[in-house]
Each structure stands twice: as structure tokens, then as C-alpha cells.
Design a protein around this motif. Structure first.
Motif, mmCIF file in Angstrom:
data_model
loop_
_atom_site.group_PDB
_atom_site.id
_atom_site.type_symbol
_atom_site.label_atom_id
_atom_site.label_comp_id
_atom_site.label_asym_id
_atom_site.label_seq_id
_atom_site.Cartn_x
_atom_site.Cartn_y
_atom_site.Cartn_z
ATOM 1 N N SER A 103 12.451 48.842 68.316
ATOM 2 C CA SER A 103 12.836 47.662 67.536
ATOM 3 C C SER A 103 14.342 47.543 67.323
ATOM 4 O O SER A 103 14.901 46.454 67.443
ATOM 5 C CB SER A 103 12.098 47.619 66.198
ATOM 6 O OG SER A 103 12.462 48.723 65.398
ATOM 7 N N ARG A 127 0.929 41.019 74.311
ATOM 8 C CA ARG A 127 -0.076 41.963 73.795
ATOM 9 C C ARG A 127 -1.252 41.907 74.755
ATOM 10 O O ARG A 127 -1.766 40.829 75.042
ATOM 11 C CB ARG A 127 -0.539 41.556 72.399
ATOM 12 C CG ARG A 127 -1.546 42.548 71.843
ATOM 13 C CD ARG A 127 -2.182 42.168 70.529
ATOM 14 N NE ARG A 127 -1.276 41.483 69.633
ATOM 15 C CZ ARG A 127 -1.685 40.717 68.623
ATOM 16 N NH1 ARG A 127 -2.962 40.530 68.398
ATOM 17 N NH2 ARG A 127 -0.822 40.118 67.842
ATOM 18 N N ASP A 128 -1.642 43.044 75.254
ATOM 19 C CA ASP A 128 -2.736 43.136 76.227
ATOM 20 C C ASP A 128 -2.507 42.208 77.415
ATOM 21 O O ASP A 128 -3.428 41.568 77.924
ATOM 22 C CB ASP A 128 -4.083 42.802 75.568
ATOM 23 C CG ASP A 128 -4.436 43.777 74.461
ATOM 24 O OD1 ASP A 128 -4.080 44.974 74.579
ATOM 25 O OD2 ASP A 128 -5.050 43.351 73.463
ATOM 26 N N ARG A 160 7.649 47.650 68.742
ATOM 27 C CA ARG A 160 7.502 48.602 67.633
ATOM 28 C C ARG A 160 8.355 49.849 67.863
ATOM 29 O O ARG A 160 9.080 50.295 66.979
ATOM 30 C CB ARG A 160 6.030 48.994 67.469
ATOM 31 C CG ARG A 160 5.798 49.927 66.283
ATOM 32 C CD ARG A 160 4.347 50.377 66.172
ATOM 33 N NE ARG A 160 3.998 51.208 67.324
ATOM 34 C CZ ARG A 160 2.965 50.973 68.139
ATOM 35 N NH1 ARG A 160 2.177 49.942 67.947
ATOM 36 N NH2 ARG A 160 2.720 51.780 69.137
ATOM 37 N N ASN A 161 8.312 50.400 69.072
ATOM 38 C CA ASN A 161 8.995 51.663 69.342
ATOM 39 C C ASN A 161 10.499 51.523 69.563
ATOM 40 O O ASN A 161 11.239 52.469 69.345
ATOM 41 C CB ASN A 161 8.368 52.349 70.570
ATOM 42 C CG ASN A 161 6.952 52.803 70.296
ATOM 43 O OD1 ASN A 161 6.553 53.013 69.157
ATOM 44 N ND2 ASN A 161 6.170 52.936 71.351
ATOM 45 N N THR A 176 6.392 44.434 75.517
ATOM 46 C CA THR A 176 5.070 44.572 74.907
ATOM 47 C C THR A 176 5.218 44.757 73.392
ATOM 48 O O THR A 176 6.297 45.114 72.898
ATOM 49 C CB THR A 176 4.318 45.778 75.482
ATOM 50 O OG1 THR A 176 5.028 46.975 75.125
ATOM 51 C CG2 THR A 176 4.191 45.683 77.003
ATOM 52 N N GLN A 177 4.138 44.522 72.723
ATOM 53 C CA GLN A 177 4.117 44.734 71.275
ATOM 54 C C GLN A 177 4.491 46.183 70.963
ATOM 55 O O GLN A 177 5.236 46.458 70.025
ATOM 56 C CB GLN A 177 2.729 44.408 70.733
ATOM 57 C CG GLN A 177 2.575 44.622 69.254
ATOM 58 C CD GLN A 177 1.146 44.335 68.797
ATOM 59 O OE1 GLN A 177 0.247 44.080 69.596
ATOM 60 N NE2 GLN A 177 0.950 44.369 67.494
ATOM 61 N N ARG A 178 4.018 47.103 71.778
ATOM 62 C CA ARG A 178 4.321 48.519 71.577
ATOM 63 C C ARG A 178 5.817 48.780 71.758
ATOM 64 O O ARG A 178 6.435 49.497 70.985
ATOM 65 C CB ARG A 178 3.521 49.384 72.535
ATOM 66 C CG ARG A 178 3.861 50.873 72.405
ATOM 67 C CD ARG A 178 2.972 51.714 73.259
ATOM 68 N NE ARG A 178 1.667 51.708 72.615
ATOM 69 C CZ ARG A 178 0.544 52.099 73.193
ATOM 70 N NH1 ARG A 178 0.549 52.516 74.432
ATOM 71 N NH2 ARG A 178 -0.593 52.077 72.537
ATOM 72 N N ASP A 179 6.425 48.175 72.805
ATOM 73 C CA ASP A 179 7.879 48.313 72.999
ATOM 74 C C ASP A 179 8.641 47.788 71.784
ATOM 75 O O ASP A 179 9.609 48.396 71.348
ATOM 76 C CB ASP A 179 8.357 47.540 74.237
ATOM 77 C CG ASP A 179 8.137 48.283 75.533
ATOM 78 O OD1 ASP A 179 7.962 49.521 75.488
ATOM 79 O OD2 ASP A 179 8.147 47.624 76.587
#
Length: 89
Positions: A16, A33-34, A13-14, A8-11
Motif C-alpha cells: 500500500s 479481485r479474482d 494490501r501488501n 490485485t487487491q492483495r498487492d
């Protein structure tokens, strides 16, 4: 062919550093994403600096023959024979 793991986009970011290290080591990922696929992270192909003589010979076996006289004529036609003064307008 196996499917690329999704992140996911969050993964991204977190985690990287971890993910980019994996990409550097040849792993590819699909970024979502979503719940929708939005892109891919893939390793860049590394340019090889050396090709062995045997590998070059194997690749060259199917190469087209070159007419040396025609090649030289093309070079002569393309090359400007007259030296020019770089300061002349």
C-alpha cells in the motif's frame, strides 16, 4: 492512451505505501479481485492557486459579454435593501 497497470487487491494490501506513493506522484491503477476489475486508484486533481495574467486573458477571450446595467439591476433585485434586527422574531 495507455492502459493503467493492474494491481490485485492483495498487492494493494501488501504494497500500500509503495502504491499510494505512486498515486501521489500521478500514477493510476486498476484494482482487480479474482481476476475481475473492481475499481481504480487515481490521483486527485490538485487545485491551482495561481493563474497568470496571460492565461486568464487567453481564457477570457471567448467569454460572453456582460451587460453591466442588467447585472447591477439583478444584484439590486436580489439584495435585501432593508437591514433586519437579527434578534427580532
Amino acid at each position: 492512451m495507455t492502459a493503467q497497470p493492474e494491481i490485485t487487491q492483495r498487492d494493494l494490501r501488501n504494497r500500500s505505501k509503495e502504491i499510494m506513493d505512486a498515486v501521489e506522484n500521478g500514477h493510476a491503477f486498476t484494482v482487480t479481485r479474482d481476476g475481475h476489475e473492481i475499481g481504480e486508484l487515481i490521483p486527485l486533481r490538485r487545485r491551482r492557486r495561481f493563474v497568470s495574467r496571460a492565461e486568464f486573458a487567453a481564457m477570457s477571450r471567448n467569454a460572453a459579454q456582460i451587460d453591466l446595467e442588467a447585472f447591477r439591476a439583478d444584484q439590486e433585485a436580489a439584495f435585501d435593501q432593508e437591514p433586519r434586527d437579527p434578534y427580532e422574531r
